[in-house]
Design a protein around this motif. Structure first.
Motif, PDB file in Angstrom:
ATOM      1  N   ALA A 169       0.851  -1.193   0.000  1.00 22.25           N
ATOM      2  CA  ALA A 169       0.000   0.000   0.000  1.00 22.25           C
ATOM      3  C   ALA A 169       0.884   1.239   0.000  1.00 22.25           C
ATOM      4  O   ALA A 169       2.020   1.207   0.496  1.00 22.25           O
ATOM      5  CB  ALA A 169      -0.917   0.025   1.217  1.00 22.25           C
ATOM      6  N   PHE A 170       0.361   2.316  -0.548  1.00 21.70           N
ATOM      7  CA  PHE A 170       1.081   3.581  -0.519  1.00 21.70           C
ATOM      8  C   PHE A 170       1.101   4.131   0.912  1.00 21.70           C
ATOM      9  O   PHE A 170       0.266   3.780   1.747  1.00 21.70           O
ATOM     10  CB  PHE A 170       0.442   4.587  -1.479  1.00 21.70           C
ATOM     11  CG  PHE A 170       0.630   4.219  -2.922  1.00 21.70           C
ATOM     12  CD1 PHE A 170       1.888   4.240  -3.507  1.00 21.70           C
ATOM     13  CD2 PHE A 170      -0.448   3.837  -3.697  1.00 21.70           C
ATOM     14  CE1 PHE A 170       2.072   3.898  -4.829  1.00 21.70           C
ATOM     15  CE2 PHE A 170      -0.283   3.496  -5.035  1.00 21.70           C
ATOM     16  CZ  PHE A 170       0.985   3.516  -5.606  1.00 21.70           C
ATOM     17  N   HIS A 171       2.059   5.003   1.173  1.00 21.23           N
ATOM     18  CA  HIS A 171       2.232   5.570   2.515  1.00 21.23           C
ATOM     19  C   HIS A 171       0.957   6.208   3.037  1.00 21.23           C
ATOM     20  O   HIS A 171       0.583   6.036   4.196  1.00 21.23           O
ATOM     21  CB  HIS A 171       3.347   6.618   2.514  1.00 21.23           C
ATOM     22  CG  HIS A 171       4.677   6.122   2.063  1.00 21.23           C
ATOM     23  ND1 HIS A 171       5.081   4.815   2.159  1.00 21.23           N
ATOM     24  CD2 HIS A 171       5.708   6.781   1.498  1.00 21.23           C
ATOM     25  CE1 HIS A 171       6.307   4.692   1.685  1.00 21.23           C
ATOM     26  NE2 HIS A 171       6.709   5.875   1.270  1.00 21.23           N
ATOM     27  N   GLU A 172       0.305   6.968   2.175  1.00 21.75           N
ATOM     28  CA  GLU A 172      -0.913   7.672   2.587  1.00 21.75           C
ATOM     29  C   GLU A 172      -2.003   6.679   2.987  1.00 21.75           C
ATOM     30  O   GLU A 172      -2.708   6.881   3.987  1.00 21.75           O
ATOM     31  CB  GLU A 172      -1.406   8.566   1.443  1.00 21.75           C
ATOM     32  CG  GLU A 172      -0.449   9.681   1.057  1.00 21.75           C
ATOM     33  CD  GLU A 172       0.629   9.271   0.037  1.00 21.75           C
ATOM     34  OE1 GLU A 172       1.320  10.175  -0.456  1.00 21.75           O
ATOM     35  OE2 GLU A 172       0.783   8.064  -0.262  1.00 21.75           O
ATOM     36  N   ASP A 173      -2.136   5.600   2.225  1.00 19.41           N
ATOM     37  CA  ASP A 173      -3.155   4.591   2.509  1.00 19.41           C
ATOM     38  C   ASP A 173      -2.877   3.900   3.846  1.00 19.41           C
ATOM     39  O   ASP A 173      -3.795   3.713   4.653  1.00 19.41           O
ATOM     40  CB  ASP A 173      -3.206   3.572   1.368  1.00 19.41           C
ATOM     41  CG  ASP A 173      -4.344   2.581   1.511  1.00 19.41           C
ATOM     42  OD1 ASP A 173      -5.371   2.918   2.137  1.00 19.41           O
ATOM     43  OD2 ASP A 173      -4.213   1.466   0.994  1.00 19.41           O
ATOM     44  N   CYS A 174      -1.632   3.529   4.084  1.00 19.08           N
ATOM     45  CA  CYS A 174      -1.292   2.882   5.359  1.00 19.08           C
ATOM     46  C   CYS A 174      -1.591   3.800   6.536  1.00 19.08           C
ATOM     47  O   CYS A 174      -2.277   3.415   7.485  1.00 19.08           O
ATOM     48  CB  CYS A 174       0.193   2.498   5.396  1.00 19.08           C
ATOM     49  SG  CYS A 174       0.643   1.090   4.388  1.00 19.08           S
ATOM     50  N   THR A 175      -1.092   5.023   6.470  1.00 13.07           N
ATOM     51  CA  THR A 175      -1.218   5.944   7.603  1.00 13.07           C
ATOM     52  C   THR A 175      -2.679   6.279   7.902  1.00 13.07           C
ATOM     53  O   THR A 175      -3.140   6.125   9.044  1.00 13.07           O
ATOM     54  CB  THR A 175      -0.426   7.240   7.320  1.00 13.07           C
ATOM     55  OG1 THR A 175       0.921   6.906   6.973  1.00 13.07           O
ATOM     56  CG2 THR A 175      -0.417   8.147   8.531  1.00 13.07           C
ATOM     57  N   VAL A 176      -3.413   6.709   6.897  1.00 14.53           N
ATOM     58  CA  VAL A 176      -4.812   7.086   7.110  1.00 14.53           C
ATOM     59  C   VAL A 176      -5.649   5.862   7.460  1.00 14.53           C
ATOM     60  O   VAL A 176      -6.533   5.919   8.327  1.00 14.53           O
ATOM     61  CB  VAL A 176      -5.375   7.835   5.879  1.00 14.53           C
ATOM     62  CG1 VAL A 176      -6.871   8.106   6.033  1.00 14.53           C
ATOM     63  CG2 VAL A 176      -4.615   9.136   5.657  1.00 14.53           C
ATOM     64  N   GLY A 177      -5.369   4.725   6.833  1.00 14.80           N
ATOM     65  CA  GLY A 177      -6.119   3.499   7.136  1.00 14.80           C
ATOM     66  C   GLY A 177      -5.964   3.057   8.573  1.00 14.80           C
ATOM     67  O   GLY A 177      -6.931   2.638   9.219  1.00 14.80           O
ATOM     68  N   ILE A 178      -4.749   3.157   9.106  1.00 14.76           N
ATOM     69  CA  ILE A 178      -4.516   2.806  10.514  1.00 14.76           C
ATOM     70  C   ILE A 178      -5.291   3.762  11.415  1.00 14.76           C
ATOM     71  O   ILE A 178      -5.971   3.345  12.355  1.00 14.76           O
ATOM     72  CB  ILE A 178      -3.008   2.836  10.836  1.00 14.76           C
ATOM     73  CG1 ILE A 178      -2.296   1.686  10.125  1.00 14.76           C
ATOM     74  CG2 ILE A 178      -2.772   2.772  12.356  1.00 14.76           C
ATOM     75  CD1 ILE A 178      -0.785   1.808  10.099  1.00 14.76           C
ATOM     76  N   GLY A 179      -5.204   5.056  11.128  1.00 16.85           N
ATOM     77  CA  GLY A 179      -5.922   6.039  11.935  1.00 16.85           C
ATOM     78  C   GLY A 179      -7.422   5.810  11.924  1.00 16.85           C
ATOM     79  O   GLY A 179      -8.079   5.832  12.974  1.00 16.85           O
ATOM     80  N   ARG A 180      -7.981   5.564  10.764  1.00 18.09           N
ATOM     81  CA  ARG A 180      -9.440   5.346  10.664  1.00 18.09           C
ATOM     82  C   ARG A 180      -9.867   4.063  11.370  1.00 18.09           C
ATOM     83  O   ARG A 180     -10.928   4.028  12.008  1.00 18.09           O
ATOM     84  CB  ARG A 180      -9.867   5.319   9.204  1.00 18.09           C
ATOM     85  CG  ARG A 180      -9.885   6.677   8.588  1.00 18.09           C
ATOM     86  CD  ARG A 180     -10.503   6.659   7.212  1.00 18.09           C
ATOM     87  NE  ARG A 180     -10.719   8.031   6.766  1.00 18.09           N
ATOM     88  CZ  ARG A 180     -10.813   8.381   5.510  1.00 18.09           C
ATOM     89  NH1 ARG A 180     -10.728   7.477   4.547  1.00 18.09           N
ATOM     90  NH2 ARG A 180     -11.008   9.634   5.186  1.00 18.09           N
ATOM     91  N   ARG A 181      -9.075   3.010  11.232  1.00 22.94           N
ATOM     92  CA  ARG A 181      -9.445   1.749  11.889  1.00 22.94           C
ATOM     93  C   ARG A 181      -9.466   1.930  13.408  1.00 22.94           C
ATOM     94  O   ARG A 181     -10.376   1.453  14.089  1.00 22.94           O
ATOM     95  CB  ARG A 181      -8.467   0.643  11.473  1.00 22.94           C
ATOM     96  CG  ARG A 181      -8.709  -0.687  12.113  1.00 22.94           C
ATOM     97  CD  ARG A 181      -9.313  -1.714  11.191  1.00 22.94           C
ATOM     98  NE  ARG A 181      -9.499  -2.975  11.895  1.00 22.94           N
ATOM     99  CZ  ARG A 181      -8.809  -4.081  11.667  1.00 22.94           C
ATOM    100  NH1 ARG A 181      -7.894  -4.107  10.717  1.00 22.94           N
ATOM    101  NH2 ARG A 181      -9.044  -5.170  12.360  1.00 22.94           N
TER     102      ARG A 181
END
Length: 152
Positions: free
Chosen positions: A89-101
């Motif tokens: 996953a791209f950096h943005e997807d990993c970071t935001v995905g972790i935060g949202r989860r």
């Protein structure tokens, strides 16, 4: 029933999940739901894979949140973050995905995640996400990660 009797990972040997989607994040009751305070998790050795090349990417994550009724159980968080090791996953997807989860699980008063990614192609990518403005009256320290100058 105790506050931790519903947990499935704490106190047991468990293999890391094969993907972030399969990882189980668990929560425990906040013993101080009437108090606004910041809890911080720092993951200086976070890894994932580039979705294009399959090469490893490395980041220093800082997660701050002001709990309401729930706290994240730290072993489940560690196993969740470990599940990204083989995830492309791209950096943005990993970071935001972790935060949202985490925000979906905990329903905190406030949460932010800072992803300080080591250079890919000579360019470091830093990603920041938060649920809203921080609550008034909390002490919110700096993330402690300097702007890129050969991070360590």
């Amino acid at each position: 029933m105790t506050q931790t009797s519903h947990l499935t990972q704490l106190g047991t040997q468990i293999a890391a999940a094969t993907s972030p989607e399969a990882a189980v994040l668990e929560r425990v009751p906040n013993p101080h739901p009437d108090t606004a305070y910041v809890a911080r998790f720092t993951a200086p050795e976070f890894t994932s894979l580039c979705p294009v090349t399959g090469q490893p990417d490395f980041a220093h994550l800082v997660i701050d949140y002001v709990p309401q009724d729930w706290l994240v159980e730290s072993k489940s968080l560690k196993l969740f973050l470990t599940a990204f090791r083989n995830h492309g996953a791209f950096h943005e997807d990993c970071t935001v995905g972790i935060g949202r989860r985490l925000a979906d699980l905990l329903e905190p008063r406030w949460l932010r995640i800072a992803g300080y990614w080591y250079p890919r192609g000579g360019i470091p990518i830093d990603v920041f996400w938060q649920t809203a403005e921080p609550p008034a009256g909390i002490w919110l320290p700096d993330t402690g990660v300097a702007s890129y100058r050969g991070r360590g």
